[in-house]
Motif scaffolding. Structure first.
Motif, PDB file in Angstrom:
ATOM      1  N   ALA A  15      -1.972  17.636  55.906  1.00  0.00           N
ATOM      2  CA  ALA A  15      -0.610  18.446  55.556  1.00  0.00           C
ATOM      3  C   ALA A  15      -0.921  19.601  54.954  1.00  0.00           C
ATOM      4  O   ALA A  15      -1.825  19.700  54.200  1.00  0.00           O
ATOM      5  N   VAL A  16      -0.206  20.531  55.511  1.00  0.00           N
ATOM      6  CA  VAL A  16      -0.314  21.867  54.812  1.00  0.00           C
ATOM      7  C   VAL A  16       1.067  22.049  53.966  1.00  0.00           C
ATOM      8  O   VAL A  16       2.225  21.675  54.240  1.00  0.00           O
ATOM      9  N   VAL A  17       0.923  22.005  52.380  1.00  0.00           N
ATOM     10  CA  VAL A  17       2.281  22.122  51.687  1.00  0.00           C
ATOM     11  C   VAL A  17       2.400  23.338  51.318  1.00  0.00           C
ATOM     12  O   VAL A  17       1.958  24.103  50.705  1.00  0.00           O
ATOM     13  N   ALA A  18       3.475  23.922  52.234  1.00  0.00           N
ATOM     14  CA  ALA A  18       4.018  25.385  52.221  1.00  0.00           C
ATOM     15  C   ALA A  18       5.221  25.685  51.285  1.00  0.00           C
ATOM     16  O   ALA A  18       5.648  26.716  51.346  1.00  0.00           O
ATOM     17  N   TRP A  19       5.761  24.542  50.891  1.00  0.00           N
ATOM     18  CA  TRP A  19       7.008  24.707  50.209  1.00  0.00           C
ATOM     19  C   TRP A  19       6.446  24.815  48.601  1.00  0.00           C
ATOM     20  O   TRP A  19       5.666  24.375  48.130  1.00  0.00           O
ATOM     21  N   GLY A  20       7.479  25.426  47.898  1.00  0.00           N
ATOM     22  CA  GLY A  20       7.352  25.604  46.529  1.00  0.00           C
ATOM     23  C   GLY A  20       7.911  25.018  45.470  1.00  0.00           C
ATOM     24  O   GLY A  20       7.895  25.447  44.265  1.00  0.00           O
ATOM     25  N   ASP A  21       8.002  23.732  45.683  1.00  0.00           N
ATOM     26  CA  ASP A  21       8.677  22.884  44.848  1.00  0.00           C
ATOM     27  C   ASP A  21       7.431  22.644  43.549  1.00  0.00           C
ATOM     28  O   ASP A  21       6.402  22.523  43.933  1.00  0.00           O
ATOM     29  N   PRO A  22       7.920  22.742  42.334  1.00  0.00           N
ATOM     30  CA  PRO A  22       6.885  22.549  41.387  1.00  0.00           C
ATOM     31  C   PRO A  22       6.174  21.347  41.295  1.00  0.00           C
ATOM     32  O   PRO A  22       6.431  20.243  41.546  1.00  0.00           O
ATOM     33  N   GLY A  23       4.554  21.473  41.258  1.00  0.00           N
ATOM     34  CA  GLY A  23       3.995  20.579  41.412  1.00  0.00           C
ATOM     35  C   GLY A  23       3.297  20.193  42.629  1.00  0.00           C
ATOM     36  O   GLY A  23       2.178  19.542  42.750  1.00  0.00           O
ATOM     37  N   ILE A  24       3.983  20.308  43.576  1.00  0.00           N
ATOM     38  CA  ILE A  24       3.462  20.231  45.047  1.00  0.00           C
ATOM     39  C   ILE A  24       2.329  20.832  45.492  1.00  0.00           C
ATOM     40  O   ILE A  24       1.334  20.597  45.887  1.00  0.00           O
ATOM     41  N   GLN A  25       1.947  22.142  44.980  1.00  0.00           N
ATOM     42  CA  GLN A  25       0.926  22.976  45.432  1.00  0.00           C
ATOM     43  C   GLN A  25      -0.340  22.399  44.336  1.00  0.00           C
ATOM     44  O   GLN A  25      -1.549  22.476  44.981  1.00  0.00           O
ATOM     45  N   ASP A  26      -0.133  21.667  43.397  1.00  0.00           N
ATOM     46  CA  ASP A  26      -1.336  21.192  42.481  1.00  0.00           C
ATOM     47  C   ASP A  26      -2.076  20.169  43.434  1.00  0.00           C
ATOM     48  O   ASP A  26      -3.251  20.061  43.317  1.00  0.00           O
ATOM     49  N   PHE A  27      -1.005  19.294  44.239  1.00  0.00           N
ATOM     50  CA  PHE A  27      -1.842  18.367  44.965  1.00  0.00           C
ATOM     51  C   PHE A  27      -2.547  18.926  46.164  1.00  0.00           C
ATOM     52  O   PHE A  27      -3.682  18.658  46.281  1.00  0.00           O
ATOM     53  N   HIS A  28      -2.017  20.021  46.946  1.00  0.00           N
ATOM     54  CA  HIS A  28      -2.486  20.670  47.955  1.00  0.00           C
ATOM     55  C   HIS A  28      -3.884  21.265  47.394  1.00  0.00           C
ATOM     56  O   HIS A  28      -4.727  21.474  48.170  1.00  0.00           O
ATOM     57  N   ASN A  29      -3.880  21.743  46.327  1.00  0.00           N
ATOM     58  CA  ASN A  29      -5.122  22.547  45.633  1.00  0.00           C
ATOM     59  C   ASN A  29      -6.018  21.730  44.864  1.00  0.00           C
ATOM     60  O   ASN A  29      -7.083  22.076  44.347  1.00  0.00           O
ATOM     61  N   MET A  30      -5.870  20.355  45.165  1.00  0.00           N
ATOM     62  CA  MET A  30      -6.477  19.590  44.403  1.00  0.00           C
ATOM     63  C   MET A  30      -6.702  19.571  43.018  1.00  0.00           C
ATOM     64  O   MET A  30      -7.858  19.495  42.321  1.00  0.00           O
ATOM     65  N   ASN A  31      -5.665  19.866  42.229  1.00  0.00           N
ATOM     66  CA  ASN A  31      -5.802  20.224  40.772  1.00  0.00           C
ATOM     67  C   ASN A  31      -4.385  19.923  39.883  1.00  0.00           C
ATOM     68  O   ASN A  31      -3.689  20.639  39.787  1.00  0.00           O
ATOM     69  N   TRP A  32      -4.581  18.627  40.153  1.00  0.00           N
ATOM     70  CA  TRP A  32      -3.374  17.858  39.337  1.00  0.00           C
ATOM     71  C   TRP A  32      -3.321  17.203  38.014  1.00  0.00           C
ATOM     72  O   TRP A  32      -4.875  16.867  37.920  1.00  0.00           O
ATOM     73  N   SER A  33      -2.501  16.963  37.203  1.00  0.00           N
ATOM     74  CA  SER A  33      -2.838  16.404  36.028  1.00  0.00           C
ATOM     75  C   SER A  33      -1.503  15.127  35.673  1.00  0.00           C
ATOM     76  O   SER A  33      -0.917  15.328  36.608  1.00  0.00           O
ATOM     77  N   ALA A  34      -1.862  14.632  34.506  1.00  0.00           N
ATOM     78  CA  ALA A  34      -0.781  13.613  34.208  1.00  0.00           C
ATOM     79  C   ALA A  34       0.410  14.293  34.021  1.00  0.00           C
ATOM     80  O   ALA A  34       1.544  13.643  34.072  1.00  0.00           O
ATOM     81  N   SER A  35       0.721  15.494  33.738  1.00  0.00           N
ATOM     82  CA  SER A  35       2.006  16.268  33.389  1.00  0.00           C
ATOM     83  C   SER A  35       2.669  16.898  34.779  1.00  0.00           C
ATOM     84  O   SER A  35       3.573  17.597  34.676  1.00  0.00           O
TER      85      SER A  35
END
Length: 170
Positions: A15-35
């Motif tokens: 999947a390509v995450v092209a929309w800008g909802d807060p936090g979505i790009q973190d998943f796409h970029n493999m860079n997320w946290s508990a917050s």
């Protein structure tokens, strides 16, 4: 078709995450946290749904129905809804158990707002979800006999199958 709200697919090349909802790009970029707002939203929405289910189940107890003069077909319908609320609660506990491990736990036995939930282990939640599904399964409508989108025996069996797939982890 388009998949919705399936967090695991966001971190793959499926999947390509092209929309800008807060936090979505973190998943796409493999860079997320508990917050991450998507994770916190999922966590709090699951507990909100559990809270609603617990209160409905409590308010729809046989004693409360009798005290409120609800009988006959109306009482039978509410009892059917109560079974479905138990399924929905078990489903939400599965989501939390699967994604977060050890989690706060509350049932309809405690009055809303009267206690602080205790922490339960993943193993305890697994046992609870399994027992709850086995208890309600035979009282739910047969597969494909309930209204579309509502819980039936097949839904309970499918969720049991899902928890058994990862039983060794839980």
């Amino acid at each position: 078709g388009v998949q919705t709200c399936a967090l695991p697919i966001f971190s793959t090349d499926e999947a390509v995450v092209a929309w800008g909802d807060p936090g979505i790009q973190d998943f796409h970029n493999m860079n997320w946290s508990a917050s991450n707002p998507m994770l916190t939203g999922l966590y709090y929405r699951s507990y909100y749904q559990i809270t609603l289910c617990n209160d409905f189940i409590r308010q729809a107890s046989d004693v409360n129905l009798a005290n409120r003069g609800i009988t006959g077909a109306n009482a039978d319908q509410i009892k059917a809804y109560r079974l479905e609320a138990r399924f929905l609660r078990a489903f939400q506990y599965w989501v939390l158990m699967d994604l977060f491990g050890n989690i706060p736990f509350a049932t309809d036995e405690q009055a809303l707002g009267s206690f602080t939930p205790s922490q339960a282990t993943r193993s305890q939640i697994f046992t609870y979800v399994e027992n709850e599904l086995k208890t309600i399964e035979n009282n739910l409508p047969d597969a494909k006999t309930n209204e579309y989108g509502r819980a039936d025996k097949a839904a309970a069996q499918a969720l049991l199958a899902r928890i058994y797939l990862n039983a060794g982890v839980y």
